[in-house]
Design a protein around this motif. Structure first.
Motif, PDB file in Angstrom:
ATOM      1  N   THR A 102      28.053  -0.997  11.708  1.00 36.76           N
ATOM      2  CA  THR A 102      28.906  -1.059  10.515  1.00 36.76           C
ATOM      3  C   THR A 102      29.716  -2.349  10.483  1.00 36.76           C
ATOM      4  O   THR A 102      29.804  -3.021   9.440  1.00 36.76           O
ATOM      5  N   LEU A 103      30.298  -2.708  11.619  1.00 36.18           N
ATOM      6  CA  LEU A 103      31.124  -3.914  11.675  1.00 36.18           C
ATOM      7  C   LEU A 103      30.302  -5.185  11.475  1.00 36.18           C
ATOM      8  O   LEU A 103      30.813  -6.185  10.966  1.00 36.18           O
ATOM      9  N   SER A 104      29.025  -5.155  11.872  1.00 40.60           N
ATOM     10  CA  SER A 104      28.188  -6.354  11.755  1.00 40.60           C
ATOM     11  C   SER A 104      27.845  -6.692  10.310  1.00 40.60           C
ATOM     12  O   SER A 104      27.407  -7.808  10.017  1.00 40.60           O
ATOM     13  N   LEU A 105      28.039  -5.741   9.390  1.00 39.24           N
ATOM     14  CA  LEU A 105      27.749  -6.009   7.981  1.00 39.24           C
ATOM     15  C   LEU A 105      28.691  -7.067   7.412  1.00 39.24           C
ATOM     16  O   LEU A 105      28.305  -7.853   6.538  1.00 39.24           O
ATOM     17  N   ILE A 106      29.924  -7.096   7.908  1.00 35.60           N
ATOM     18  CA  ILE A 106      30.922  -8.031   7.375  1.00 35.60           C
ATOM     19  C   ILE A 106      30.585  -9.479   7.732  1.00 35.60           C
ATOM     20  O   ILE A 106      30.479 -10.327   6.838  1.00 35.60           O
ATOM     21  N   PRO A 107      30.398  -9.816   9.028  1.00 36.68           N
ATOM     22  CA  PRO A 107      30.045 -11.214   9.337  1.00 36.68           C
ATOM     23  C   PRO A 107      28.717 -11.634   8.731  1.00 36.68           C
ATOM     24  O   PRO A 107      28.533 -12.805   8.388  1.00 36.68           O
ATOM     25  N   GLY A 108      27.780 -10.685   8.582  1.00 36.88           N
ATOM     26  CA  GLY A 108      26.504 -11.021   7.961  1.00 36.88           C
ATOM     27  C   GLY A 108      26.688 -11.497   6.532  1.00 36.88           C
ATOM     28  O   GLY A 108      26.088 -12.494   6.103  1.00 36.88           O
ATOM     29  N   SER A 109      27.526 -10.799   5.789  1.00 42.00           N
ATOM     30  CA  SER A 109      27.790 -11.186   4.400  1.00 42.00           C
ATOM     31  C   SER A 109      28.525 -12.524   4.327  1.00 42.00           C
ATOM     32  O   SER A 109      28.235 -13.360   3.459  1.00 42.00           O
ATOM     33  N   ILE A 110      29.468 -12.728   5.239  1.00 40.03           N
ATOM     34  CA  ILE A 110      30.223 -13.988   5.253  1.00 40.03           C
ATOM     35  C   ILE A 110      29.301 -15.162   5.568  1.00 40.03           C
ATOM     36  O   ILE A 110      29.357 -16.217   4.919  1.00 40.03           O
ATOM     37  N   LEU A 111      28.430 -14.983   6.558  1.00 41.71           N
ATOM     38  CA  LEU A 111      27.485 -16.049   6.915  1.00 41.71           C
ATOM     39  C   LEU A 111      26.543 -16.363   5.756  1.00 41.71           C
ATOM     40  O   LEU A 111      26.183 -17.525   5.532  1.00 41.71           O
ATOM     41  N   ALA A 112      26.145 -15.326   5.017  1.00 43.63           N
ATOM     42  CA  ALA A 112      25.256 -15.540   3.868  1.00 43.63           C
ATOM     43  C   ALA A 112      25.945 -16.374   2.790  1.00 43.63           C
ATOM     44  O   ALA A 112      25.309 -17.222   2.147  1.00 43.63           O
ATOM     45  N   MET A 113      27.237 -16.142   2.596  1.00 43.21           N
ATOM     46  CA  MET A 113      27.980 -16.920   1.597  1.00 43.21           C
ATOM     47  C   MET A 113      28.192 -18.364   2.048  1.00 43.21           C
ATOM     48  O   MET A 113      28.147 -19.289   1.244  1.00 43.21           O
ATOM     49  N   LEU A 114      28.397 -18.548   3.348  1.00 40.04           N
ATOM     50  CA  LEU A 114      28.675 -19.887   3.861  1.00 40.04           C
ATOM     51  C   LEU A 114      27.416 -20.734   4.028  1.00 40.04           C
ATOM     52  O   LEU A 114      27.423 -21.941   3.756  1.00 40.04           O
ATOM     53  N   PHE A 115      26.326 -20.101   4.510  1.00 39.20           N
ATOM     54  CA  PHE A 115      25.133 -20.867   4.873  1.00 39.20           C
ATOM     55  C   PHE A 115      23.866 -20.467   4.112  1.00 39.20           C
ATOM     56  O   PHE A 115      22.786 -20.939   4.442  1.00 39.20           O
ATOM     57  N   GLN A 116      23.953 -19.578   3.169  1.00 38.60           N
ATOM     58  CA  GLN A 116      22.823 -19.035   2.415  1.00 38.60           C
ATOM     59  C   GLN A 116      22.122 -17.921   3.199  1.00 38.60           C
ATOM     60  O   GLN A 116      22.139 -17.890   4.431  1.00 38.60           O
ATOM     61  N   ILE A 138      24.172  -5.497  20.908  1.00 43.54           N
ATOM     62  CA  ILE A 138      23.479  -6.747  20.568  1.00 43.54           C
ATOM     63  C   ILE A 138      22.327  -6.468  19.618  1.00 43.54           C
ATOM     64  O   ILE A 138      22.124  -7.181  18.623  1.00 43.54           O
ATOM     65  N   ILE A 139      21.556  -5.426  19.911  1.00 40.98           N
ATOM     66  CA  ILE A 139      20.445  -5.049  19.039  1.00 40.98           C
ATOM     67  C   ILE A 139      20.961  -4.635  17.666  1.00 40.98           C
ATOM     68  O   ILE A 139      20.383  -4.984  16.628  1.00 40.98           O
ATOM     69  N   SER A 140      22.062  -3.900  17.659  1.00 38.10           N
ATOM     70  CA  SER A 140      22.652  -3.456  16.397  1.00 38.10           C
ATOM     71  C   SER A 140      23.023  -4.641  15.515  1.00 38.10           C
ATOM     72  O   SER A 140      22.692  -4.678  14.326  1.00 38.10           O
ATOM     73  N   VAL A 141      23.698  -5.627  16.099  1.00 38.84           N
ATOM     74  CA  VAL A 141      24.087  -6.821  15.341  1.00 38.84           C
ATOM     75  C   VAL A 141      22.851  -7.582  14.875  1.00 38.84           C
ATOM     76  O   VAL A 141      22.757  -8.009  13.716  1.00 38.84           O
ATOM     77  N   THR A 142      21.892  -7.741  15.766  1.00 43.95           N
ATOM     78  CA  THR A 142      20.688  -8.515  15.455  1.00 43.95           C
ATOM     79  C   THR A 142      19.932  -7.940  14.265  1.00 43.95           C
ATOM     80  O   THR A 142      19.499  -8.676  13.369  1.00 43.95           O
ATOM     81  N   ILE A 143      19.771  -6.633  14.233  1.00 43.90           N
ATOM     82  CA  ILE A 143      18.986  -5.990  13.179  1.00 43.90           C
ATOM     83  C   ILE A 143      19.783  -5.806  11.890  1.00 43.90           C
ATOM     84  O   ILE A 143      19.255  -5.958  10.784  1.00 43.90           O
ATOM     85  N   MET A 144      21.076  -5.504  12.014  1.00 46.54           N
ATOM     86  CA  MET A 144      21.871  -5.097  10.853  1.00 46.54           C
ATOM     87  C   MET A 144      22.554  -6.255  10.125  1.00 46.54           C
ATOM     88  O   MET A 144      23.141  -6.051   9.060  1.00 46.54           O
ATOM     89  N   LEU A 145      22.481  -7.444  10.664  1.00 47.62           N
ATOM     90  CA  LEU A 145      23.254  -8.571  10.137  1.00 47.62           C
ATOM     91  C   LEU A 145      22.999  -8.819   8.650  1.00 47.62           C
ATOM     92  O   LEU A 145      23.916  -9.178   7.903  1.00 47.62           O
ATOM     93  N   SER A 146      21.775  -8.629   8.197  1.00 51.80           N
ATOM     94  CA  SER A 146      21.422  -8.935   6.801  1.00 51.80           C
ATOM     95  C   SER A 146      21.243  -7.690   5.938  1.00 51.80           C
ATOM     96  O   SER A 146      20.733  -7.780   4.816  1.00 51.80           O
ATOM     97  N   THR A 147      21.672  -6.538   6.434  1.00 52.15           N
ATOM     98  CA  THR A 147      21.403  -5.275   5.734  1.00 52.15           C
ATOM     99  C   THR A 147      21.962  -5.248   4.315  1.00 52.15           C
ATOM    100  O   THR A 147      21.332  -4.703   3.403  1.00 52.15           O
ATOM    101  N   THR A 148      23.133  -5.836   4.103  1.00 54.49           N
ATOM    102  CA  THR A 148      23.779  -5.743   2.791  1.00 54.49           C
ATOM    103  C   THR A 148      23.032  -6.496   1.694  1.00 54.49           C
ATOM    104  O   THR A 148      23.214  -6.209   0.514  1.00 54.49           O
ATOM    105  N   PHE A 149      22.189  -7.452   2.073  1.00 56.90           N
ATOM    106  CA  PHE A 149      21.518  -8.241   1.027  1.00 56.90           C
ATOM    107  C   PHE A 149      20.009  -8.370   1.234  1.00 56.90           C
ATOM    108  O   PHE A 149      19.336  -9.047   0.464  1.00 56.90           O
ATOM    109  N   TYR A 150      19.449  -7.713   2.241  1.00 61.47           N
ATOM    110  CA  TYR A 150      18.021  -7.843   2.534  1.00 61.47           C
ATOM    111  C   TYR A 150      17.160  -7.404   1.343  1.00 61.47           C
ATOM    112  O   TYR A 150      16.310  -8.155   0.851  1.00 61.47           O
ATOM    113  N   VAL A 151      17.378  -6.182   0.880  1.00 63.29           N
ATOM    114  CA  VAL A 151      16.572  -5.648  -0.228  1.00 63.29           C
ATOM    115  C   VAL A 151      16.832  -6.429  -1.510  1.00 63.29           C
ATOM    116  O   VAL A 151      15.904  -6.702  -2.286  1.00 63.29           O
TER     117      VAL A 151
END
Length: 252
Positions: free
Chosen positions: A174-188, A30-43
């Motif tokens: 690692t797996l949480s990076l994918i839904p994070g990117s998808i959510l960013a495309m769908l909801f900003q 849960i912590i992994s998903v919470t922290i890593m969700l936006s890693t691909t686009f945070y910076v």
């Protein structure tokens, strides 16, 4: 023997160690998903805001912000660790995730018109949160593991468990990076940051409620040094940071 016990390498598991294992196997993903969700686009998000939409132009200032974050983390890492040993790790971990929630919400408000000092505050708070979280879960587990598994004198089962839980954390991260990117495309991207802020508060509350010490660990904490002695320890840690030339120049 349960599958969970076999997976973590426990040869003679008891109720206490299995409770700890269940907590870790639930909280770490849960912590992994919470922290890593936006890693691909945070910076990228921060750099674009600093560069007025130009990612490359903003990267130089991102470097300055990262230095600020690391400096704050280095300064407070030792003191917050001492406070965690004194009060209990759940207080420090909960506080860290409350701060993470504040940070993610502040990031969601960032635009190209945001003052640079606002971003300095974000990275300073993030550094302070990282300092609190750093090693806190490990310290909690280690303190309570000694009570739950006194027969593991050679720490072999301890090492297997730490390796397996680290593997679970890495896979989920690692797996949480994918839904994070998808959510960013769908909801900003700002929406994803706000989702992380909410999740961080939920994690903070859950940690405070469930990540508790065994009575023996609590009793040992009462016998630890007084407040004055802890302040002296913290002072010596600060003196080391700025008194040792190598460490001082490393920070600079």
């Amino acid at each position: 023997m349960s599958r969970l016990a076999r997976f973590f390498g426990f040869t003679e598991p008891n109720d206490r160690i299995m409770r700890m294992a269940r907590l870790m196997v639930v909280f770490f993903p849960i912590i992994s998903v919470t922290i890593m969700l936006s890693t691909t686009f945070y910076v990228i998000f921060i750099a674009e805001a600093l560069g007025g939409g130009d990612f490359m132009q903003g990267m130089g200032l991102v470097g300055v912000l990262v230095v600020i974050q690391l400096t704050v983390q280095t300064i407070f890492d030792y003191p917050t660790g001492g406070i965690g040993d004194w009060l209990g790790q759940r207080y420090i971990i909960s506080s860290a995730f409350i701060l993470y929630g504040v940070v993610f919400y502040m990031v969601s408000l960032v635009t190209s018109a945001t003052p640079f000092l606002f971003l300095v505050a974000i990275y300073a708070l993030q550094g302070f949160a990282l300092a609190q979280e750093s090693g806190a879960f490990g310290a909690w587990f280690d303190n309570n593991y000694r009570v739950a598994m006194p027969e593991d004198t050679d720490r072999k089962q301890y090492g297997v468990f730490q390796g397996r839980i680290g593997m679970v954390f890495g896979i989920v991260a690692t797996l949480s990076l994918i839904p994070g990117s998808i959510l960013a495309m769908l909801f900003q991207r700002a929406w994803v940051f706000q989702l992380q802020a909410v999740l961080c508060v939920v994690v903070a509350i859950a940690v405070f409620k469930f990540v508790v010490d065994f009575p023996e660990v609590q009793d040992a904490r009462e016998k630890r040094p007084s407040t004055g002695e802890y302040l002296q320890i913290l002072k010596s840690g600060g003196n080391f940071l700025f008194g040792d030339k190598f460490v001082k120049y490393l920070i600079i």
